[in-house]
Enzyme design. Sequence first.
Site, PDB file in Angstrom:
ATOM      1  N   ARG A  23      -2.010  18.279  18.062  1.00 54.02           N
ATOM      2  CA  ARG A  23      -2.620  17.638  16.887  1.00 54.02           C
ATOM      3  C   ARG A  23      -1.669  16.650  16.220  1.00 54.02           C
ATOM      4  O   ARG A  23      -2.094  15.752  15.514  1.00 54.02           O
ATOM      5  CB  ARG A  23      -3.020  18.692  15.850  1.00 54.02           C
ATOM      6  CG  ARG A  23      -4.042  19.696  16.336  1.00 54.02           C
ATOM      7  CD  ARG A  23      -4.196  20.829  15.355  1.00 54.02           C
ATOM      8  NE  ARG A  23      -2.920  21.562  15.267  1.00 54.02           N
ATOM      9  CZ  ARG A  23      -2.597  22.410  14.307  1.00 54.02           C
ATOM     10  NH1 ARG A  23      -3.438  22.655  13.326  1.00 54.02           N
ATOM     11  NH2 ARG A  23      -1.451  23.039  14.305  1.00 54.02           N
ATOM     12  N   GLU A  28       8.878  20.135   6.685  1.00 53.94           N
ATOM     13  CA  GLU A  28       9.227  20.080   5.263  1.00 53.94           C
ATOM     14  C   GLU A  28      10.267  18.989   5.107  1.00 53.94           C
ATOM     15  O   GLU A  28      11.307  19.021   5.771  1.00 53.94           O
ATOM     16  CB  GLU A  28       9.859  21.401   4.805  1.00 53.94           C
ATOM     17  CG  GLU A  28       8.899  22.449   4.440  1.00 53.94           C
ATOM     18  CD  GLU A  28       9.598  23.678   3.848  1.00 53.94           C
ATOM     19  OE1 GLU A  28      10.850  23.714   3.732  1.00 53.94           O
ATOM     20  OE2 GLU A  28       8.880  24.617   3.519  1.00 53.94           O
ATOM     21  N   GLN A  46      11.502  10.347  -9.303  1.00 55.60           N
ATOM     22  CA  GLN A  46      10.720   9.178  -8.894  1.00 55.60           C
ATOM     23  C   GLN A  46      10.727   9.079  -7.372  1.00 55.60           C
ATOM     24  O   GLN A  46      11.764   9.263  -6.739  1.00 55.60           O
ATOM     25  CB  GLN A  46      11.350   7.919  -9.502  1.00 55.60           C
ATOM     26  CG  GLN A  46      10.653   6.626  -9.165  1.00 55.60           C
ATOM     27  CD  GLN A  46      11.305   5.438  -9.901  1.00 55.60           C
ATOM     28  OE1 GLN A  46      11.634   5.531 -11.069  1.00 55.60           O
ATOM     29  NE2 GLN A  46      11.479   4.341  -9.195  1.00 55.60           N
ATOM     30  N   ASN A  48       9.666   6.399  -4.187  1.00 52.13           N
ATOM     31  CA  ASN A  48       9.359   5.002  -3.886  1.00 52.13           C
ATOM     32  C   ASN A  48       9.015   4.858  -2.409  1.00 52.13           C
ATOM     33  O   ASN A  48       9.517   5.613  -1.575  1.00 52.13           O
ATOM     34  CB  ASN A  48      10.570   4.108  -4.181  1.00 52.13           C
ATOM     35  CG  ASN A  48      11.004   4.173  -5.624  1.00 52.13           C
ATOM     36  OD1 ASN A  48      10.183   4.232  -6.522  1.00 52.13           O
ATOM     37  ND2 ASN A  48      12.298   4.170  -5.855  1.00 52.13           N
ATOM     38  N   ARG A  58      17.680  -5.308   2.979  1.00 55.48           N
ATOM     39  CA  ARG A  58      17.563  -5.060   1.535  1.00 55.48           C
ATOM     40  C   ARG A  58      18.858  -4.397   1.071  1.00 55.48           C
ATOM     41  O   ARG A  58      19.245  -3.362   1.574  1.00 55.48           O
ATOM     42  CB  ARG A  58      16.370  -4.155   1.227  1.00 55.48           C
ATOM     43  CG  ARG A  58      15.026  -4.786   1.573  1.00 55.48           C
ATOM     44  CD  ARG A  58      13.884  -3.862   1.138  1.00 55.48           C
ATOM     45  NE  ARG A  58      12.599  -4.347   1.574  1.00 55.48           N
ATOM     46  CZ  ARG A  58      11.771  -5.083   0.823  1.00 55.48           C
ATOM     47  NH1 ARG A  58      12.121  -5.434  -0.397  1.00 55.48           N
ATOM     48  NH2 ARG A  58      10.607  -5.466   1.303  1.00 55.48           N
ATOM     49  N   HIS A  61      22.263  -2.324  -3.248  1.00 48.58           N
ATOM     50  CA  HIS A  61      21.861  -2.135  -4.635  1.00 48.58           C
ATOM     51  C   HIS A  61      22.347  -0.800  -5.198  1.00 48.58           C
ATOM     52  O   HIS A  61      22.477   0.173  -4.468  1.00 48.58           O
ATOM     53  CB  HIS A  61      20.332  -2.159  -4.759  1.00 48.58           C
ATOM     54  CG  HIS A  61      19.704  -3.366  -4.165  1.00 48.58           C
ATOM     55  ND1 HIS A  61      18.553  -3.314  -3.428  1.00 48.58           N
ATOM     56  CD2 HIS A  61      20.058  -4.682  -4.184  1.00 48.58           C
ATOM     57  CE1 HIS A  61      18.215  -4.529  -3.027  1.00 48.58           C
ATOM     58  NE2 HIS A  61      19.117  -5.369  -3.459  1.00 48.58           N
ATOM     59  N   LYS A  70      19.798   9.390  -4.079  1.00 50.92           N
ATOM     60  CA  LYS A  70      18.606   9.061  -3.292  1.00 50.92           C
ATOM     61  C   LYS A  70      18.525   9.930  -2.045  1.00 50.92           C
ATOM     62  O   LYS A  70      19.534  10.289  -1.452  1.00 50.92           O
ATOM     63  CB  LYS A  70      18.632   7.589  -2.871  1.00 50.92           C
ATOM     64  CG  LYS A  70      18.552   6.636  -4.044  1.00 50.92           C
ATOM     65  CD  LYS A  70      18.632   5.189  -3.609  1.00 50.92           C
ATOM     66  CE  LYS A  70      18.523   4.281  -4.820  1.00 50.92           C
ATOM     67  NZ  LYS A  70      18.753   2.886  -4.467  1.00 50.92           N
ATOM     68  N   HIS A 117      23.375   1.102  -1.990  1.00 51.98           N
ATOM     69  CA  HIS A 117      22.504   1.438  -0.866  1.00 51.98           C
ATOM     70  C   HIS A 117      21.811   0.186  -0.345  1.00 51.98           C
ATOM     71  O   HIS A 117      21.455  -0.697  -1.114  1.00 51.98           O
ATOM     72  CB  HIS A 117      21.446   2.455  -1.320  1.00 51.98           C
ATOM     73  CG  HIS A 117      20.396   2.702  -0.293  1.00 51.98           C
ATOM     74  ND1 HIS A 117      19.096   2.261  -0.430  1.00 51.98           N
ATOM     75  CD2 HIS A 117      20.461   3.327   0.910  1.00 51.98           C
ATOM     76  CE1 HIS A 117      18.411   2.630   0.643  1.00 51.98           C
ATOM     77  NE2 HIS A 117      19.211   3.265   1.466  1.00 51.98           N
ATOM     78  N   TYR A 130      11.678   7.076  -0.370  1.00 53.01           N
ATOM     79  CA  TYR A 130      12.887   7.663  -0.916  1.00 53.01           C
ATOM     80  C   TYR A 130      12.668   8.220  -2.304  1.00 53.01           C
ATOM     81  O   TYR A 130      11.926   7.689  -3.098  1.00 53.01           O
ATOM     82  CB  TYR A 130      14.077   6.699  -0.877  1.00 53.01           C
ATOM     83  CG  TYR A 130      13.891   5.368  -1.554  1.00 53.01           C
ATOM     84  CD1 TYR A 130      14.451   5.120  -2.806  1.00 53.01           C
ATOM     85  CD2 TYR A 130      13.195   4.336  -0.936  1.00 53.01           C
ATOM     86  CE1 TYR A 130      14.313   3.886  -3.421  1.00 53.01           C
ATOM     87  CE2 TYR A 130      13.057   3.102  -1.540  1.00 53.01           C
ATOM     88  CZ  TYR A 130      13.617   2.885  -2.782  1.00 53.01           C
ATOM     89  OH  TYR A 130      13.469   1.667  -3.386  1.00 53.01           O
ATOM     90  N   LYS A 165      17.675 -12.996  -4.650  1.00 55.49           N
ATOM     91  CA  LYS A 165      18.544 -12.169  -5.493  1.00 55.49           C
ATOM     92  C   LYS A 165      19.692 -11.575  -4.684  1.00 55.49           C
ATOM     93  O   LYS A 165      20.847 -11.610  -5.120  1.00 55.49           O
ATOM     94  CB  LYS A 165      17.713 -11.071  -6.152  1.00 55.49           C
ATOM     95  CG  LYS A 165      18.510 -10.163  -7.066  1.00 55.49           C
ATOM     96  CD  LYS A 165      17.618  -9.179  -7.789  1.00 55.49           C
ATOM     97  CE  LYS A 165      17.386  -7.969  -6.943  1.00 55.49           C
ATOM     98  NZ  LYS A 165      16.684  -6.883  -7.614  1.00 55.49           N
ATOM     99  N   ASP A 166      19.399 -11.051  -3.483  1.00 57.74           N
ATOM    100  CA  ASP A 166      20.438 -10.431  -2.663  1.00 57.74           C
ATOM    101  C   ASP A 166      21.449 -11.454  -2.158  1.00 57.74           C
ATOM    102  O   ASP A 166      22.623 -11.125  -1.974  1.00 57.74           O
ATOM    103  CB  ASP A 166      19.818  -9.657  -1.499  1.00 57.74           C
ATOM    104  CG  ASP A 166      19.156  -8.367  -1.943  1.00 57.74           C
ATOM    105  OD1 ASP A 166      19.279  -8.003  -3.127  1.00 57.74           O
ATOM    106  OD2 ASP A 166      18.499  -7.722  -1.099  1.00 57.74           O
TER     107      ASP A 166
END
Length: 182
Positions: A23, A28, A46, A48, A58, A61, A70, A117, A130, A165-166
């Site tokens: 299936r 977990e 939070q 994301n 990316r 940051h 994270k 990160h 994350y 920005k990066d």
Amino acid sequence: MNIKKLSISGLYIIEPRVFEDDRGYFYESYRRSVFKEAGIQVSFVQDNVSRSRAGTLRGLHYQIRSPQAKLIQCLKGRILDVAVDLRRSSDSFGKYYSLELSESNKKQFFIPEGFAHGFSVLSDEAIISYKCSDYYNPEGERGIRWDDPSISIDWRVEDCVLSDKDCKLPYLKELEEQDLFK
């Protein structure tokens, strides 16, 4: 769930126990008691999700105010996930650890507060999820250049796709003392 400490203090790889049959699969991805037993005592507030195309890079940051631990996993595709130690008092200050996260290996990367990160996309597309230990705080957001020669990260992508920005982030040596962790 197997939780493995890495050579840079505070970083962990989490390998879930995967149950597969015709299936599909089940695992977990987080259990507070298992993390606590391994010495990871964090509360996540939070979640994301990010979708990116091939060659996207990316990062790097972090948040100096409202710093975030994270827990990162790749739900689709493959990424190279990177953490750079920005803890001034650490023996590994300015050093990085990278590992491949993918939908097939189902590994997760735990990064505590005090690290920058970033990730690069190694597949046609990647979707990552994350958990964060604090809320996004735009006033506290900081970053360092992805191509900083003092760090020398091999992102494993050519002609990477970056945000404006990066591209404008400072090099590590240009950061003010108040933009580093103690």
